[in-house]
Design a protein around this motif. Structure first.
Motif, PDB file in Angstrom:
ATOM      1  N   LEU A   8      21.285 -22.940  28.540  1.00 27.38           N
ATOM      2  CA  LEU A   8      21.316 -22.806  27.086  1.00 27.38           C
ATOM      3  C   LEU A   8      21.908 -21.455  26.703  1.00 27.38           C
ATOM      4  O   LEU A   8      22.659 -21.340  25.735  1.00 27.38           O
ATOM      5  N   GLN A   9      21.612 -20.435  27.490  1.00 25.45           N
ATOM      6  CA  GLN A   9      22.176 -19.112  27.225  1.00 25.45           C
ATOM      7  C   GLN A   9      23.701 -19.155  27.325  1.00 25.45           C
ATOM      8  O   GLN A   9      24.397 -18.567  26.498  1.00 25.45           O
ATOM      9  N   ALA A  27      28.691 -11.376  23.241  1.00 26.03           N
ATOM     10  CA  ALA A  27      28.185 -12.739  23.059  1.00 26.03           C
ATOM     11  C   ALA A  27      27.089 -13.036  24.075  1.00 26.03           C
ATOM     12  O   ALA A  27      26.054 -13.624  23.740  1.00 26.03           O
ATOM     13  N   GLY A  28      27.294 -12.611  25.328  1.00 27.89           N
ATOM     14  CA  GLY A  28      26.277 -12.820  26.359  1.00 27.89           C
ATOM     15  C   GLY A  28      24.990 -12.077  26.056  1.00 27.89           C
ATOM     16  O   GLY A  28      23.893 -12.620  26.209  1.00 27.89           O
ATOM     17  N   ALA A  33      19.421 -12.145  23.860  1.00 27.97           N
ATOM     18  CA  ALA A  33      18.461 -11.659  22.860  1.00 27.97           C
ATOM     19  C   ALA A  33      17.906 -12.812  22.027  1.00 27.97           C
ATOM     20  O   ALA A  33      16.704 -12.840  21.720  1.00 27.97           O
ATOM     21  N   ILE A  34      18.748 -13.764  21.674  1.00 30.87           N
ATOM     22  CA  ILE A  34      18.300 -14.930  20.896  1.00 30.87           C
ATOM     23  C   ILE A  34      17.241 -15.698  21.676  1.00 30.87           C
ATOM     24  O   ILE A  34      16.186 -16.064  21.141  1.00 30.87           O
ATOM     25  N   SER A  39      11.647 -17.219  22.794  1.00 31.91           N
ATOM     26  CA  SER A  39      10.519 -17.309  23.713  1.00 31.91           C
ATOM     27  C   SER A  39       9.299 -16.568  23.171  1.00 31.91           C
ATOM     28  O   SER A  39       8.177 -17.076  23.204  1.00 31.91           O
ATOM     29  N   ARG A  40       9.532 -15.376  22.635  1.00 32.85           N
ATOM     30  CA  ARG A  40       8.428 -14.589  22.047  1.00 32.85           C
ATOM     31  C   ARG A  40       7.777 -15.319  20.870  1.00 32.85           C
ATOM     32  O   ARG A  40       6.594 -15.145  20.597  1.00 32.85           O
TER      33      ARG A  40
END
Length: 98
Positions: A8-9, A27-28, A33-34, A39-40
């Protein structure tokens, strides 16, 4: 990298890079970070579906194909919109969503 091995990343990073013009390294990092933030927020551990193309995006794409296609630029249109010759002819002939 094959689609089967993309995470997904990877998908998010490719979308940011190719869709929004963000440089690959940025972008990576942004994709990572997204996902960390998701997850958090407790959004991890689920399966998510990404539709191939939203109906409104398909409608806009088809309008552009009809406007740009002149009968002599089939290869260009196919490359530009990532569609087959059959799809171009169907969109132009039937004036329908493909």
């Amino acid at each position: 990298m094959s689609r089967a091995t993309q995470t997904l990343q990877d998908v998010i990073a490719i979308s940011l890079e190719k869709g929004l013009g963000i440089k690959p390294a940025a972008a990576g990092a942004l994709a990572e970070a997204i996902l960390l933030n998701a997850s958090r927020l407790g959004l991890g551990g689920d399966d998510y579906y990404i539709p191939a193309m939203h109906a409104s995006a398909r409608r806009v794409r088809n309008e552009r194909i009809r406007a740009e296609f002149n009968g002599r630029n089939l290869t260009l249109i196919c490359r530009r919109y990532g569609v087959s010759a059959r799809t171009v002819y169907r969109v132009v002939r039937r004036n329908e969503a493909a």
